[in-house]
Design an enzyme around this catalytic site. Structure first.
Site, PDB file in Angstrom:
ATOM      1  N   ARG A   1     -15.071 -15.218 -10.411  1.00 61.43           N
ATOM      2  CA  ARG A   1     -14.645 -14.060 -10.321  1.00 61.43           C
ATOM      3  C   ARG A   1     -15.865 -13.103 -10.561  1.00 61.43           C
ATOM      4  O   ARG A   1     -15.798 -11.920  -9.896  1.00 61.43           O
ATOM      5  CB  ARG A   1     -13.911 -13.833 -11.675  1.00 61.43           C
ATOM      6  CG  ARG A   1     -13.116 -12.632 -11.912  1.00 61.43           C
ATOM      7  CD  ARG A   1     -12.161 -12.751 -13.059  1.00 61.43           C
ATOM      8  NE  ARG A   1     -11.215 -13.705 -12.886  1.00 61.43           N
ATOM      9  CZ  ARG A   1      -9.961 -13.549 -12.458  1.00 61.43           C
ATOM     10  NH1 ARG A   1      -9.797 -12.312 -11.611  1.00 61.43           N
ATOM     11  NH2 ARG A   1      -9.280 -14.484 -12.216  1.00 61.43           N
TER      12      ARG A   1
ATOM     13  N   ASN B   1       1.363   3.081  -2.608  1.00 60.23           N
ATOM     14  CA  ASN B   1       0.868   3.909  -3.703  1.00 60.23           C
ATOM     15  C   ASN B   1      -0.489   4.515  -2.837  1.00 60.23           C
ATOM     16  O   ASN B   1      -0.978   5.769  -2.984  1.00 60.23           O
ATOM     17  CB  ASN B   1       0.280   3.271  -4.694  1.00 60.23           C
ATOM     18  CG  ASN B   1       1.663   3.374  -5.827  1.00 60.23           C
ATOM     19  OD1 ASN B   1       2.042   4.350  -6.479  1.00 60.23           O
ATOM     20  ND2 ASN B   1       2.180   2.196  -6.062  1.00 60.23           N
TER      21      ASN B   1
ATOM     22  N   HIS C   1       0.797   0.991 -13.117  1.00 57.51           N
ATOM     23  CA  HIS C   1       1.577  -0.173 -13.464  1.00 57.51           C
ATOM     24  C   HIS C   1       2.924   0.114 -13.460  1.00 57.51           C
ATOM     25  O   HIS C   1       3.375   1.084 -14.047  1.00 57.51           O
ATOM     26  CB  HIS C   1       0.910  -0.909 -14.884  1.00 57.51           C
ATOM     27  CG  HIS C   1       1.912  -2.014 -15.456  1.00 57.51           C
ATOM     28  ND1 HIS C   1       1.613  -3.351 -14.752  1.00 57.51           N
ATOM     29  CD2 HIS C   1       2.908  -2.297 -16.342  1.00 57.51           C
ATOM     30  CE1 HIS C   1       2.442  -4.095 -15.260  1.00 57.51           C
ATOM     31  NE2 HIS C   1       3.063  -3.641 -16.231  1.00 57.51           N
TER      32      HIS C   1
ATOM     33  N   GLU D   1       6.309   6.628  -9.179  1.00 55.85           N
ATOM     34  CA  GLU D   1       4.861   6.409  -8.869  1.00 55.85           C
ATOM     35  C   GLU D   1       4.081   6.928  -7.860  1.00 55.85           C
ATOM     36  O   GLU D   1       2.907   7.352  -8.054  1.00 55.85           O
ATOM     37  CB  GLU D   1       4.677   4.651  -8.531  1.00 55.85           C
ATOM     38  CG  GLU D   1       5.261   3.730  -9.572  1.00 55.85           C
ATOM     39  CD  GLU D   1       4.929   2.396  -8.906  1.00 55.85           C
ATOM     40  OE1 GLU D   1       3.917   2.004  -8.544  1.00 55.85           O
ATOM     41  OE2 GLU D   1       5.711   1.323  -9.277  1.00 55.85           O
TER      42      GLU D   1
ATOM     43  N   MET E   1      -4.056  -7.094  -6.683  1.00 56.87           N
ATOM     44  CA  MET E   1      -3.655  -8.457  -7.589  1.00 56.87           C
ATOM     45  C   MET E   1      -4.609  -9.273  -8.098  1.00 56.87           C
ATOM     46  O   MET E   1      -4.721 -10.455  -8.017  1.00 56.87           O
ATOM     47  CB  MET E   1      -2.562  -9.125  -6.632  1.00 56.87           C
ATOM     48  CG  MET E   1      -1.410  -8.320  -6.195  1.00 56.87           C
ATOM     49  SD  MET E   1      -0.177  -7.544  -7.686  1.00 56.87           S
ATOM     50  CE  MET E   1       0.563  -9.161  -8.153  1.00 56.87           C
TER      51      MET E   1
ATOM     52  N   GLY F   1       0.728  -1.270  -0.059  1.00 58.15           N
ATOM     53  CA  GLY F   1      -0.044   0.114  -0.002  1.00 58.15           C
ATOM     54  C   GLY F   1       0.837   1.389  -0.189  1.00 58.15           C
ATOM     55  O   GLY F   1       0.324   2.291   0.528  1.00 58.15           O
TER      56      GLY F   1
HETATM   57  C1  GRF Z   1       3.315  -1.052  -7.338  1.00 57.61           C
HETATM   58  O1  GRF Z   1       4.538  -1.456  -7.906  1.00 57.61           O
HETATM   59  C2  GRF Z   1       2.366  -0.690  -8.565  1.00 57.61           C
HETATM   60  O2  GRF Z   1       2.932  -0.246  -9.631  1.00 57.61           O
HETATM   61  C3  GRF Z   1       1.911  -2.305  -8.607  1.00 57.61           C
HETATM   62  O3  GRF Z   1       1.994  -2.977  -7.584  1.00 57.61           O
HETATM   63  C4  GRF Z   1       2.919  -2.426  -6.923  1.00 57.61           C
HETATM   64  C5  GRF Z   1       2.183  -1.915  -5.536  1.00 57.61           C
HETATM   65  O4  GRF Z   1       2.696  -1.493  -4.391  1.00 57.61           O
HETATM   66  N1  GRF Z   1       0.681  -2.531  -9.488  1.00 57.61           N
HETATM   67  P1  GRF Z   1       2.211  -0.893  -3.263  1.00 57.61           P
HETATM   68  O5  GRF Z   1       1.343  -1.710  -2.513  1.00 57.61           O
HETATM   69  O6  GRF Z   1       1.359   0.503  -3.789  1.00 57.61           O
HETATM   70  O7  GRF Z   1       3.240  -0.546  -2.300  1.00 57.61           O
END
Ligand code: GRF
Length: 195
Positions: A67, A16, A111, A176, A92, A14
């Site tokens: 799903r 991001n 991504h 990011e 994921m 988490g």
């Molecule tokens: C990040 O690198 C994002 O781009 C990818 O998964 C990772 C997640 O990292 N989709 P976090 O959980 O936000 O630390």
């Protein structure tokens, strides 16, 4: 002006999500997080959300027969939260076509590659193996299919001599954390991009 309401979907660390929480802490930032959903009960991002007093739901995909039924439950949670935009942040799970159509243009993802290069996992190792001199990250609209959908914005970082997948990943992750809030600000100020 009303703030853009976000639901953030996570599965793990988490960081991001934290970048978005921090951005939303600025009173002038045009968005707020109204709900965080994790499909993993012990995702550290849930702790980050709780620390920021954001409502959370854990939705374990293993409790659903397929799903579509998981995605239907997700839709109910997002609808009830009042969120207008769904931000995937290390979520994921592949979303069904039914879900991405229901939320057409309203689901975005970050991504760790310069899409369309390196969809899927292990992007940093693959960028190094391919000898790329530049790597980066992409925020894109989500459509059915892995890491698919129109690109909104990208951030580039250099690959430097001696890089390992880990050092490159760390450089991309910093990018990011700037890119995602930047995109949210653009979308909040330009609703024609997602409405
Ligand atoms: C990040 O690198 C994002 O781009 C990818 O998964 C990772 C997640 O990292 N989709 P976090 O959980 O936000 O630390």
């Amino acid at each position: 002006m009303d703030k853009l309401k976000l639901a953030v979907l996570i599965s793990g660390r988490g960081s991001n999500l934290q970048a978005l929480i921090d951005a939303c802490g600025d009173p002038d930032f045009p968005a707020m997080i109204v709900h965080v959903v994790s499909n993993v009960a012990d995702a550290y991002g849930l702790v980050r959300a709780a620390d920021a007093n954001i409502e959370t739901t854990t939705l374990n995909h293993k409790d659903y027969k397929d799903r579509e039924s998981f995605d239907a439950a997700l839709t109910v949670i997002v609808e009830n939260s009042g969120a207008e935009l769904i931000c995937l942040a290390g979520f994921m799970r592949i979303l069904s076509a039914g879900f991405t159509e229901r939320w057409h243009r309203r689901v975005i993802n970050i991504h760790p590659s310069l899409l369309p290069d390196f969809k899927g996992l292990d992007t940093h190792a693959r960028a190094l193996a391919a000898g790329h001199v530049e790597h980066g990250c992409t925020v894109h609209h989500v459509e059915a299919g892995l890491d698919d959908g129109p690109v909104i914005l990208q951030a580039r970082v250099p690959v430097v001599a001696g890089d390992t997948p880990e050092t490159l990943a760390a450089r991309v992750l910093l990018a990011e954390h700037t890119l995602y809030p930047q995109v949210i600000k653009i979308l909040a100020n330009n609703p024609e991009l997602w409405l």
